[in-house]
Scaffold this motif. Structure first.
Motif, PDB file in Angstrom:
ATOM      1  N   SER A  27       0.833  -1.213   0.000  1.00 23.17           N
ATOM      2  CA  SER A  27       0.000   0.000   0.000  1.00 23.17           C
ATOM      3  C   SER A  27       0.864   1.258   0.000  1.00 23.17           C
ATOM      4  CB  SER A  27      -0.920  -0.006   1.224  1.00 23.17           C
ATOM      5  OG  SER A  27      -0.164   0.259   2.400  1.00 23.17           O
ATOM      6  N   GLU A  28       0.220   2.399   0.087  1.00 25.87           N
ATOM      7  CA  GLU A  28       0.931   3.680   0.110  1.00 25.87           C
ATOM      8  C   GLU A  28       1.744   3.868   1.386  1.00 25.87           C
ATOM      9  OE1 GLU A  28      -1.971   6.686  -0.538  1.00 25.87           O
ATOM     10  OE2 GLU A  28      -2.356   6.108  -2.626  1.00 25.87           O
ATOM     11  N   THR A  29       1.467   3.083   2.396  1.00 26.42           N
ATOM     12  CA  THR A  29       2.279   3.129   3.609  1.00 26.42           C
ATOM     13  C   THR A  29       3.557   2.315   3.458  1.00 26.42           C
ATOM     14  OG1 THR A  29       1.021   1.268   4.500  1.00 26.42           O
ATOM     15  CG2 THR A  29       0.302   3.471   5.131  1.00 26.42           C
ATOM     16  N   GLY A  30       3.644   1.577   2.332  1.00 27.60           N
ATOM     17  CA  GLY A  30       4.826   0.773   2.053  1.00 27.60           C
ATOM     18  C   GLY A  30       5.488   1.177   0.751  1.00 27.60           C
ATOM     19  N   TRP A 175      11.714 -12.313  11.121  1.00 25.25           N
ATOM     20  CA  TRP A 175      10.252 -12.286  10.959  1.00 25.25           C
ATOM     21  C   TRP A 175       9.753 -10.868  10.705  1.00 25.25           C
ATOM     22  CZ3 TRP A 175       6.599 -10.240  14.581  1.00 25.25           C
ATOM     23  CH2 TRP A 175       5.265 -10.638  14.394  1.00 25.25           C
ATOM     24  N   HIS A 176      10.481  -9.852  11.173  1.00 19.05           N
ATOM     25  CA  HIS A 176      10.089  -8.448  11.004  1.00 19.05           C
ATOM     26  C   HIS A 176      10.516  -7.846   9.670  1.00 19.05           C
ATOM     27  CE1 HIS A 176      10.195  -9.018  15.430  1.00 19.05           C
ATOM     28  NE2 HIS A 176       9.337  -8.023  15.517  1.00 19.05           N
ATOM     29  N   LEU A 177      11.295  -8.565   8.862  1.00 18.47           N
ATOM     30  CA  LEU A 177      11.933  -7.966   7.696  1.00 18.47           C
ATOM     31  C   LEU A 177      10.977  -7.248   6.728  1.00 18.47           C
ATOM     32  CD1 LEU A 177      14.793 -10.449   6.713  1.00 18.47           C
ATOM     33  CD2 LEU A 177      14.952  -8.204   7.804  1.00 18.47           C
ATOM     34  N   PRO A 178       9.790  -7.784   6.403  1.00 20.24           N
ATOM     35  CA  PRO A 178       8.913  -7.041   5.480  1.00 20.24           C
ATOM     36  C   PRO A 178       8.564  -5.646   5.965  1.00 20.24           C
ATOM     37  CG  PRO A 178       8.150  -9.299   5.719  1.00 20.24           C
ATOM     38  CD  PRO A 178       9.221  -9.095   6.752  1.00 20.24           C
ATOM     39  N   LEU A 179       8.585  -5.425   7.266  1.00 20.33           N
ATOM     40  CA  LEU A 179       8.202  -4.126   7.803  1.00 20.33           C
ATOM     41  C   LEU A 179       9.200  -3.033   7.437  1.00 20.33           C
ATOM     42  CD1 LEU A 179       6.957  -5.213  11.343  1.00 20.33           C
ATOM     43  CD2 LEU A 179       5.613  -4.821   9.278  1.00 20.33           C
ATOM     44  N   PHE A 180      10.405  -3.414   7.065  1.00 17.46           N
ATOM     45  CA  PHE A 180      11.387  -2.426   6.643  1.00 17.46           C
ATOM     46  C   PHE A 180      10.978  -1.738   5.339  1.00 17.46           C
ATOM     47  CE2 PHE A 180      13.984  -4.510   9.775  1.00 17.46           C
ATOM     48  CZ  PHE A 180      14.872  -3.525  10.196  1.00 17.46           C
ATOM     49  N   ALA A 185       9.637   1.497   9.523  1.00 19.04           N
ATOM     50  CA  ALA A 185      11.071   1.731   9.647  1.00 19.04           C
ATOM     51  C   ALA A 185      11.443   3.204   9.610  1.00 19.04           C
ATOM     52  CB  ALA A 185      11.816   0.991   8.533  1.00 19.04           C
ATOM     53  N   GLY A 186      10.465   4.093   9.620  1.00 20.12           N
ATOM     54  CA  GLY A 186      10.740   5.517   9.659  1.00 20.12           C
ATOM     55  C   GLY A 186      11.507   5.997   8.445  1.00 20.12           C
ATOM     56  N   ARG A 187      12.409   6.953   8.657  1.00 20.10           N
ATOM     57  CA  ARG A 187      13.172   7.533   7.546  1.00 20.10           C
ATOM     58  C   ARG A 187      14.196   6.566   6.987  1.00 20.10           C
ATOM     59  NH1 ARG A 187      13.407  11.666  11.407  1.00 20.10           N
ATOM     60  NH2 ARG A 187      15.608  11.211  11.779  1.00 20.10           N
ATOM     61  N   SER A 188      14.622   5.595   7.789  1.00 19.06           N
ATOM     62  CA  SER A 188      15.662   4.667   7.334  1.00 19.06           C
ATOM     63  C   SER A 188      15.187   3.777   6.203  1.00 19.06           C
ATOM     64  CB  SER A 188      16.156   3.813   8.513  1.00 19.06           C
ATOM     65  OG  SER A 188      16.684   4.633   9.526  1.00 19.06           O
ATOM     66  N   GLY A 189      13.916   3.360   6.264  1.00 21.81           N
ATOM     67  CA  GLY A 189      13.361   2.546   5.197  1.00 21.81           C
ATOM     68  C   GLY A 189      14.076   1.217   5.046  1.00 21.81           C
ATOM     69  N   GLU A 247      15.705   8.661  14.627  1.00 22.60           N
ATOM     70  CA  GLU A 247      14.751   7.973  15.496  1.00 22.60           C
ATOM     71  C   GLU A 247      14.793   6.471  15.333  1.00 22.60           C
ATOM     72  OE1 GLU A 247      10.010   8.215  16.753  1.00 22.60           O
ATOM     73  OE2 GLU A 247      10.837   9.556  15.224  1.00 22.60           O
ATOM     74  N   PHE A 248      15.057   5.991  14.121  1.00 29.74           N
ATOM     75  CA  PHE A 248      15.102   4.547  13.923  1.00 29.74           C
ATOM     76  C   PHE A 248      16.536   4.021  13.920  1.00 29.74           C
ATOM     77  CE2 PHE A 248      15.039   0.519  11.683  1.00 29.74           C
ATOM     78  CZ  PHE A 248      13.933  -0.108  12.213  1.00 29.74           C
ATOM     79  N   GLY A 249      17.385   4.617  13.099  1.00 29.50           N
ATOM     80  CA  GLY A 249      18.744   4.106  12.965  1.00 29.50           C
ATOM     81  C   GLY A 249      19.546   4.171  14.251  1.00 29.50           C
ATOM     82  N   ASP A 250      19.577   5.347  14.890  1.00 31.78           N
ATOM     83  CA  ASP A 250      20.361   5.487  16.110  1.00 31.78           C
ATOM     84  C   ASP A 250      19.724   4.757  17.288  1.00 31.78           C
ATOM     85  OD1 ASP A 250      22.506   6.979  15.122  1.00 31.78           O
ATOM     86  OD2 ASP A 250      21.382   8.846  15.246  1.00 31.78           O
ATOM     87  N   SER A 251      18.406   4.691  17.309  1.00 32.65           N
ATOM     88  CA  SER A 251      17.770   3.925  18.387  1.00 32.65           C
ATOM     89  C   SER A 251      18.095   2.444  18.251  1.00 32.65           C
ATOM     90  CB  SER A 251      16.253   4.138  18.374  1.00 32.65           C
ATOM     91  OG  SER A 251      15.663   3.584  17.215  1.00 32.65           O
TER      92      SER A 251
END
Length: 290
Positions: A27-30, A175-180, A185-189, A247-251
């Motif tokens: 979707s547009e969120t991905g 198991w989380h990989l598709p969420l990237f 995954a925020g700005r990191s994508g 927010e994503f990468g450094d965290s």
């Protein structure tokens, strides 16, 4: 399922969850292949886009495979860990306090973090407990009845607590990989280095969670609280504490540092046993441990 319950569990968890996540990822969120956008519920599109698949995968797979492989006795053991609330209060208090303290301390090695540290807004402090409770019934309840309640006892009964965690960690992380490929995954994508680091950080985090699981007499509520605490700190408070960091990468760097140090300390302190007592294991030593 009876001959290979673990293999079946992982296959079902991945297959069902990834299939449910596919519309969200497309979707547009991905990646934007489908001209649809998931509505925001509880402030995020992830509630409808991710949570149903997260519930249907690990929980459903654990329930079905346990029912087929171990029958009603196995289901009773599985369910008993899920409601094992009666644990010394120090464990609940320790988890609630230790997770944010370690998360903040583990961020300081990141360049510029110490100078960037800010006092969070009062709204963050007021929202922390409600968010922690929400994470317990969403992420914690969606994942831990499968990864820790089903897979952890079988893996450590067969391979030992350390090797079992080394197996479970990467499988849990991957198991989380598709969420990237989504806004999760925020700005990191979809950065492959972040994917590798995420899976890598899941290994020491699994070691720490195995210790918590074993030392609390296999109490899933405490493990769920731990998982929820990690998510709450990094999704709610961390960006307010370190506003200039990614927010994503450094965290993720912070998570890897904190869980890595904690895992090494626990491995040294427990000599690799991570609180596991084979004679007290509740799973059968024969069928259902592969």
């Amino acid at each position: 399922m009876r001959k290979r319950p673990l293999l079946t569990y992982f296959a079902l968890s991945y297959g069902v969850t990834w299939l449910c996540w596919l519309p969200y990822i497309l979707s547009e969120t991905g990646v934007g292949v489908l001209p649809i956008r998931f509505p925001e519920v509880l402030g995020s599109s992830q509630t409808l886009g991710i949570l149903p698949g997260a519930y249907l995968g690990p929980v459903m797979a654990a329930f079905v495979v346990t029912a087929v492989a171990d029958g009603r006795p196995g289901l009773r053991r599985w369910a008993a860990r899920l409601v094992r609330w009666r644990v010394a209060p120090r464990w609940y208090l320790g988890v609630i306090l230790a997770v944010p303290v370690v998360a903040v301390a583990a961020t300081f090695p990141i360049p510029g973090a110490l100078a960037d540290l800010r006092t969070p807004d009062i709204s963050v402090l007021l929202m922390y407990v409600p968010m922690l409770a929400l994470q317990c019934v969403t992420t914690g309840l969606a994942e831990e009845p499968g990864w820790r309640d089903f897979a952890q006892p079988r893996l450590q009964a067969r391979y030992g607590p350390l090797a079992g965690s080394l197996i479970l960690g990467p499988l849990w992380g991957a198991w989380h990989l598709p969420l990237f490929f989504s806004e999760w995954a925020g700005r990191s994508g979809a950065d492959w280095t972040m994917m590798v680091e995420f899976i890598g950080s899941a290994i020491p985090l699994s070691i720490v969670m195995a210790w918590v699981f074993n030392r609390t007499n296999e109490s899933l509520p405490v493990v769920m609280l731990f998982h929820a605490g990690v998510n709450t700190v990094y999704s709610l408070a961390w960006a307010e504490l370190f506003p200039s960091l990614d927010e994503f990468g450094d965290s993720l760097h912070s998570l890897a540092i904190g869980s890595g140090v904690a895992a090494v300390v626990l491995l040294i302190a427990t000599r690799g046993r991570l609180g596991y007592e084979p004679l007290a294991a509740r799973e059968p030593a024969g069928a259902g441990t592969r």
